[in-house]
Structure formats: C-alpha cells, structure tokens
Write a protein that holds these residues in place. Structure first.
Motif, PDB file in Angstrom:
ATOM      1  N   MET A 191      57.962 -31.013   2.668  1.00  0.00           N
ATOM      2  CA  MET A 191      57.190 -29.601   3.386  1.00  0.00           C
ATOM      3  C   MET A 191      57.902 -28.421   3.048  1.00  0.00           C
ATOM      4  SD  MET A 191      56.076 -29.015   7.232  1.00  0.00           S
ATOM      5  CE  MET A 191      56.601 -30.437   7.722  1.00  0.00           C
ATOM      6  N   LEU A 192      58.613 -28.435   1.914  1.00  0.00           N
ATOM      7  CA  LEU A 192      59.401 -27.253   1.636  1.00  0.00           C
ATOM      8  C   LEU A 192      59.369 -26.877   0.117  1.00  0.00           C
ATOM      9  CD1 LEU A 192      61.533 -25.838   3.291  1.00  0.00           C
ATOM     10  CD2 LEU A 192      63.400 -27.243   2.206  1.00  0.00           C
ATOM     11  N   ALA A 193      60.615 -26.420  -0.627  1.00  0.00           N
ATOM     12  CA  ALA A 193      60.211 -25.741  -1.755  1.00  0.00           C
ATOM     13  C   ALA A 193      59.844 -26.719  -2.804  1.00  0.00           C
ATOM     14  CB  ALA A 193      61.663 -25.096  -2.376  1.00  0.00           C
ATOM     15  N   VAL A 194      59.180 -25.835  -3.853  1.00  0.00           N
ATOM     16  CA  VAL A 194      58.541 -26.615  -5.316  1.00  0.00           C
ATOM     17  C   VAL A 194      58.914 -25.527  -6.127  1.00  0.00           C
ATOM     18  CG1 VAL A 194      56.800 -27.826  -4.093  1.00  0.00           C
ATOM     19  CG2 VAL A 194      56.178 -25.286  -4.821  1.00  0.00           C
ATOM     20  N   GLU A 195      58.633 -26.173  -7.433  1.00  0.00           N
ATOM     21  CA  GLU A 195      58.823 -25.148  -8.462  1.00  0.00           C
ATOM     22  C   GLU A 195      57.653 -24.309  -8.704  1.00  0.00           C
ATOM     23  OE1 GLU A 195      59.439 -27.674 -12.179  1.00  0.00           O
ATOM     24  OE2 GLU A 195      60.850 -28.607 -11.211  1.00  0.00           O
ATOM     25  N   ASN A 196      57.724 -23.253  -9.394  1.00  0.00           N
ATOM     26  CA  ASN A 196      57.038 -22.027  -9.499  1.00  0.00           C
ATOM     27  C   ASN A 196      55.510 -22.426 -10.141  1.00  0.00           C
ATOM     28  OD1 ASN A 196      58.931 -20.454  -8.637  1.00  0.00           O
ATOM     29  ND2 ASN A 196      59.558 -19.821 -10.848  1.00  0.00           N
ATOM     30  N   ASP A 197      55.500 -23.316 -10.665  1.00  0.00           N
ATOM     31  CA  ASP A 197      53.955 -23.819 -11.360  1.00  0.00           C
ATOM     32  C   ASP A 197      53.172 -24.909 -10.351  1.00  0.00           C
ATOM     33  OD1 ASP A 197      55.735 -25.721 -11.972  1.00  0.00           O
ATOM     34  OD2 ASP A 197      54.755 -26.120 -13.941  1.00  0.00           O
ATOM     35  N   HIS A 198      53.785 -24.820  -9.166  1.00  0.00           N
ATOM     36  CA  HIS A 198      53.047 -25.754  -8.274  1.00  0.00           C
ATOM     37  C   HIS A 198      51.822 -25.428  -7.862  1.00  0.00           C
ATOM     38  CE1 HIS A 198      52.409 -28.556  -5.185  1.00  0.00           C
ATOM     39  NE2 HIS A 198      53.440 -29.182  -5.472  1.00  0.00           N
ATOM     40  N   PRO A 199      50.936 -26.428  -7.901  1.00  0.00           N
ATOM     41  CA  PRO A 199      49.344 -26.157  -7.884  1.00  0.00           C
ATOM     42  C   PRO A 199      49.086 -25.682  -6.300  1.00  0.00           C
ATOM     43  CG  PRO A 199      49.619 -28.493  -7.899  1.00  0.00           C
ATOM     44  CD  PRO A 199      50.960 -27.902  -8.332  1.00  0.00           C
ATOM     45  N   LEU A 200      50.073 -25.942  -5.384  1.00  0.00           N
ATOM     46  CA  LEU A 200      49.463 -25.642  -4.065  1.00  0.00           C
ATOM     47  C   LEU A 200      49.697 -24.037  -3.789  1.00  0.00           C
ATOM     48  CD1 LEU A 200      51.541 -28.378  -1.716  1.00  0.00           C
ATOM     49  CD2 LEU A 200      48.852 -28.028  -2.363  1.00  0.00           C
ATOM     50  N   ILE A 201      50.663 -23.335  -4.703  1.00  0.00           N
ATOM     51  CA  ILE A 201      50.952 -22.069  -4.977  1.00  0.00           C
ATOM     52  C   ILE A 201      49.452 -21.231  -5.008  1.00  0.00           C
ATOM     53  CG2 ILE A 201      52.042 -20.079  -5.845  1.00  0.00           C
ATOM     54  CD1 ILE A 201      54.266 -21.903  -6.738  1.00  0.00           C
ATOM     55  N   THR A 202      48.666 -21.608  -5.854  1.00  0.00           N
ATOM     56  CA  THR A 202      47.321 -20.841  -5.900  1.00  0.00           C
ATOM     57  C   THR A 202      46.095 -21.533  -5.422  1.00  0.00           C
ATOM     58  OG1 THR A 202      47.089 -22.293  -8.050  1.00  0.00           O
ATOM     59  CG2 THR A 202      48.360 -20.025  -8.277  1.00  0.00           C
ATOM     60  N   ALA A 203      46.482 -22.661  -4.715  1.00  0.00           N
ATOM     61  CA  ALA A 203      45.099 -23.313  -4.261  1.00  0.00           C
ATOM     62  C   ALA A 203      44.808 -22.623  -2.761  1.00  0.00           C
ATOM     63  CB  ALA A 203      45.196 -24.834  -3.823  1.00  0.00           C
ATOM     64  N   ARG A 204      43.795 -21.968  -2.669  1.00  0.00           N
ATOM     65  CA  ARG A 204      43.355 -21.328  -1.660  1.00  0.00           C
ATOM     66  C   ARG A 204      41.738 -21.342  -1.358  1.00  0.00           C
ATOM     67  NH1 ARG A 204      47.200 -17.227   0.268  1.00  0.00           N
ATOM     68  NH2 ARG A 204      48.995 -18.093  -0.223  1.00  0.00           N
ATOM     69  N   GLY A 235      57.480 -32.748  -6.596  1.00  0.00           N
ATOM     70  CA  GLY A 235      58.537 -31.817  -7.258  1.00  0.00           C
ATOM     71  C   GLY A 235      59.010 -31.009  -5.920  1.00  0.00           C
ATOM     72  N   MET A 236      58.366 -31.298  -4.916  1.00  0.00           N
ATOM     73  CA  MET A 236      58.912 -30.501  -3.652  1.00  0.00           C
ATOM     74  C   MET A 236      60.423 -30.992  -3.273  1.00  0.00           C
ATOM     75  SD  MET A 236      55.795 -30.211  -1.148  1.00  0.00           S
ATOM     76  CE  MET A 236      54.233 -29.256  -1.700  1.00  0.00           C
ATOM     77  N   ALA A 237      61.178 -30.141  -2.714  1.00  0.00           N
ATOM     78  CA  ALA A 237      62.664 -30.061  -2.320  1.00  0.00           C
ATOM     79  C   ALA A 237      62.933 -31.236  -1.611  1.00  0.00           C
ATOM     80  CB  ALA A 237      63.221 -28.873  -1.675  1.00  0.00           C
ATOM     81  N   LEU A 238      62.052 -31.500  -0.462  1.00  0.00           N
ATOM     82  CA  LEU A 238      62.043 -32.514   0.530  1.00  0.00           C
ATOM     83  C   LEU A 238      61.735 -33.972  -0.061  1.00  0.00           C
ATOM     84  CD1 LEU A 238      60.906 -31.313   3.729  1.00  0.00           C
ATOM     85  CD2 LEU A 238      63.038 -31.765   3.070  1.00  0.00           C
ATOM     86  N   THR A 239      61.102 -34.019  -1.072  1.00  0.00           N
ATOM     87  CA  THR A 239      60.790 -35.120  -1.996  1.00  0.00           C
ATOM     88  C   THR A 239      61.938 -35.275  -2.847  1.00  0.00           C
ATOM     89  OG1 THR A 239      58.526 -34.722  -1.749  1.00  0.00           O
ATOM     90  CG2 THR A 239      59.176 -36.360  -3.660  1.00  0.00           C
ATOM     91  N   VAL A 240      62.446 -34.488  -3.629  1.00  0.00           N
ATOM     92  CA  VAL A 240      63.722 -34.673  -4.622  1.00  0.00           C
ATOM     93  C   VAL A 240      64.956 -34.657  -4.095  1.00  0.00           C
ATOM     94  CG1 VAL A 240      64.613 -33.475  -6.582  1.00  0.00           C
ATOM     95  CG2 VAL A 240      62.075 -33.556  -6.171  1.00  0.00           C
ATOM     96  N   ASP A 241      65.144 -34.065  -2.989  1.00  0.00           N
ATOM     97  CA  ASP A 241      66.466 -33.919  -2.374  1.00  0.00           C
ATOM     98  C   ASP A 241      66.569 -34.327  -1.025  1.00  0.00           C
ATOM     99  OD1 ASP A 241      67.391 -32.168  -4.668  1.00  0.00           O
ATOM    100  OD2 ASP A 241      66.754 -30.538  -3.495  1.00  0.00           O
ATOM    101  N   GLU A 242      67.472 -34.522  -0.327  1.00  0.00           N
ATOM    102  CA  GLU A 242      67.598 -34.900   1.100  1.00  0.00           C
ATOM    103  C   GLU A 242      66.645 -34.206   2.198  1.00  0.00           C
ATOM    104  OE1 GLU A 242      69.381 -37.316   2.147  1.00  0.00           O
ATOM    105  OE2 GLU A 242      70.690 -37.701   0.472  1.00  0.00           O
ATOM    106  N   PRO A 243      65.926 -34.865   2.988  1.00  0.00           N
ATOM    107  CA  PRO A 243      66.312 -36.555   2.922  1.00  0.00           C
ATOM    108  C   PRO A 243      65.244 -37.504   2.154  1.00  0.00           C
ATOM    109  CG  PRO A 243      64.592 -35.457   4.827  1.00  0.00           C
ATOM    110  CD  PRO A 243      65.025 -34.414   3.755  1.00  0.00           C
ATOM    111  N   HIS A 244      64.885 -36.836   1.090  1.00  0.00           N
ATOM    112  CA  HIS A 244      63.762 -37.752  -0.019  1.00  0.00           C
ATOM    113  C   HIS A 244      62.565 -38.270   0.760  1.00  0.00           C
ATOM    114  CE1 HIS A 244      66.941 -37.323  -2.898  1.00  0.00           C
ATOM    115  NE2 HIS A 244      67.981 -37.992  -1.952  1.00  0.00           N
TER     116      HIS A 244
END
Length: 350
Positions: free
Chosen positions: A1-14, A108-117
């Motif tokens: 539920m946190l940060a992703v890279e700039n080209d993440h599809p959720l950024i533009t999905a509306r 690629g989201m931070a909570l997936t990649v980083d703690e707590p994984h």
C-alpha cells in the motif's frame, strides 16, 4: 500500500466518473478526522477473523489514500498511485491478490519490495449509499495465500459495518450542524447578525442573577439611530436595511466577547455589558457613537453618514435591581439623549 516506480499503471488508472465517486467520499466529511476507537475495533476484528497481522480502513481521495484506521502497521497518508487500495475503486467490489510480488500491478511497490515484504492482499470496497467505492476495508499478510470462503464473507460483513459507521458519523455531524443552524435562527436577527430580542432577554435574566449573587456590575446600552424614518423615506427601505446591517456589524466588531449586542426592535439596538460599571459603559457608548457617526453608507453613488443616540443604564442593587428596571433605566437615558438634541450619550438618571 505504499510507493511504486514512476511508470506504475496505478498512477494513471482512473475511472471516467471518478469525480462522482470523490463527491460521494467528500460528502461524508471523514477525511483527516481524528482516530476513533470504533473504527480501530473493526480493523482489529478484521485482522483477527482473517488470521492476518495487518488490516486497514483506507479512503481513496483524488491524489492520495488516507488511512482512517490501521492494525499491525502504522500508516497515515499515501499517494493514490502508490497504494494497493487504489485498485478497489476501479470497479471490483472485492479484490484479492494471493502474491503481490507476482502481480505486475503491485510487484514494484515499496511494501512488496521492502519491509515488511507484503505478499497477500485482500479487500472489500466501502460502497456509498449511491453506489460509489470510496475506499476499502483490507487485510494483508507477509505470506502468500488467500482468504477462505468464511473469512471473505466475514470481511464483507465487516466492510458493511465500517460503511454503516461512516454513514452514522456523517448523520451525527449533519444533525449537529442542523441543531446549530436552528439555534442561530432562534437567537439571531437575520438582518443585523446581532442577537434578537428573545435571546437578549434570556441572557439578561442570567446576567442579573449573576450580578446579584456576586455583587458584580452590570450595564446596558440602548442605541437608537437618529432620524431613521428619514433614511427610509429618502433612500428607500433597502438602504435603510443596509444601514442597520452596517451598524450591527460595527457593534459586533467593537465590543468584547462577553458583551451581547442585540437588535431590540426596529432601529433600536441594545448592548448588554456584564462586569461593567457605569464609567466603563459610558466610555464605550461614546466610542460607539463616534464610530457610528464616522461610518459611511451608500445609496447608489451617494455616500452619507448617520448618527445615533445612546442611553446607558446600570444595575445598582437598589431601585435598579432586575432586568426590567435595567432596560427601563437605559431606555430613559436614551430618551433624554434624544430630547437634548440627539447624537449624544446620556448616562444614568437625571
């Protein structure tokens, strides 16, 4: 539920009608409200019945996901394009991702990649009364997997309880607002914004009782706009009303918080002055008279000025010892000011 890279599809999905969903969300006035034990209980219960360590109540705003309540991990406000919960407003009533690291939308989201994984994510959309998904009740785990049928059913039922609580809180706020508005209507003169006569008399009884008990000073000003009938005759009642409104605003801006400016009737105004002896009341009355005389009013392109006569009455614990006698004392002083030429202050008895 946190940060992703700039080209993440959720950024533009509306969704195309996202503005209607946002309108539904904002109607509840829940964003940025303080923590609440009731919401915390529901997230704790969701985590327990789903046998996972993490649960959140998330609300998806225009550019952020705001966390109303959380269990297991403290989160506050996240960019909308960087939240798993943004998926819930794209049309799915329920969203479950068994392994976040395997889903291209979330890998690629931070909570997936980083703690707590984080690995497992399951959510139920919070649906407004008009059918819009305003957020989610979601649960997460650091192990891949999913909920069984009973757990999914319980999460759905808990989401309904969350939404019912949101509805209840909104109705309580609306009720409070309505009660406040009715109180204002009952106590405020609509034209001048001052207290009305009924409100003045109610407060006066209280102040008289307090003055008697503590032997504290109490004064009242009776203010009459000079030749007000001539203003109406020359400029019309609309201009006359505007003059009253202007004087009302002047009174509100030039008295203390504890004072009570009110419209006593017609063009006659009254200011109740707790803890004020006659000397202080007369000084304030003269200050108000000068300000009223200096105030500019408009009738079309014309500017004009007015004046006011003011009478000062003071509680003396002898012949002036109740609400009626105080107002009569101030009114008699007002009459004396008018009889002696208007645009002046008269204090006390002759």
């Amino acid at each position: 539920m946190l940060a992703v890279e700039n080209d993440h599809p959720l950024i533009t999905a509306r969704p195309l009608a996202d503005q209607f969903r946002l309108a539904a969300l904002h109607r509840y006035h829940i964003l940025d409200t303080p923590a609440c034990e009731d919401f915390s209980f529901l997230t704790e219960l969701a985590a327990k019945v789903c046998a996972v360590p993490y649960a959140f109540i998330s609300l998806v705003d225009a550019e952020r996901v705001w966390i109303k309540s959380c269990t297991g991990l403290q989160l506050g406000e996240l960019p909308r394009g960087e939240s798993y919960c943004s998926l819930a407003v794209l049309g799915q009533a329920a969203t479950e991702i068994p392994d976040l690291s395997e889903d291209p939308r979330t890998a690629g989201m931070a909570l997936t990649v980083d703690e707590p994984h984080m690995r497992m994510y399951s959510s139920v959309a919070l649906m407004s009364s008009d059918g819009h998904a305003i957020g989610t009740l979601c649960v997460m785990n650091t192990r891949p997997g999913g909920l069984d049928a009973e757990q999914r059913s319980m999460l759905t039922r808990l989401a309904r309880q969350v939404m019912a609580l949101i509805e209840l809180r909104a109705k309580e706020k609306m009720l409070e607002s309505t009660v406040h508005e009715l109180e204002l209507l009952a106590t405020t003169d609509e034209l001048t914004g001052l207290h009305n006569r009924r409100s003045l008399l109610h407060r006066l009884k209280f102040e008289v009782a307090r003055s008697r008990r503590f032997r504290s000073p109490l004064s009242a000003l009776m203010i009459d706009i000079d030749y007000f009938k001539n203003i109406n005759d020359e400029h019309g009642h609309v201009v006359g009303d505007q003059v009253l409104a202007n004087v009302g605003r002047l009174l509100r801006e030039n008295v203390r918080v504890i004072d009570m400016p009110s419209r006593y009737g017609g063009e006659e105004l009254c200011v109740l002055l707790p803890n004020t002896p006659v000397e202080g009341a007369c000084k304030l009355a003269e200050n108000l008279r000068l300000k009223i005389e200096a105030q500019l009013h408009h009738a079309g392109k014309r500017q004009f000025q007015i004046s006011a006569s003011i009478g000062v009455g003071t509680f003396n614990h002898m012949e002036i010892d109740d609400a009626e006698s105080l107002l009569k004392h101030a009114d008699a002083a007002l009459y004396r000011a008018k009889r002696n030429g208007r645009n002046r202050v008269a204090c006390g008895a002759e």
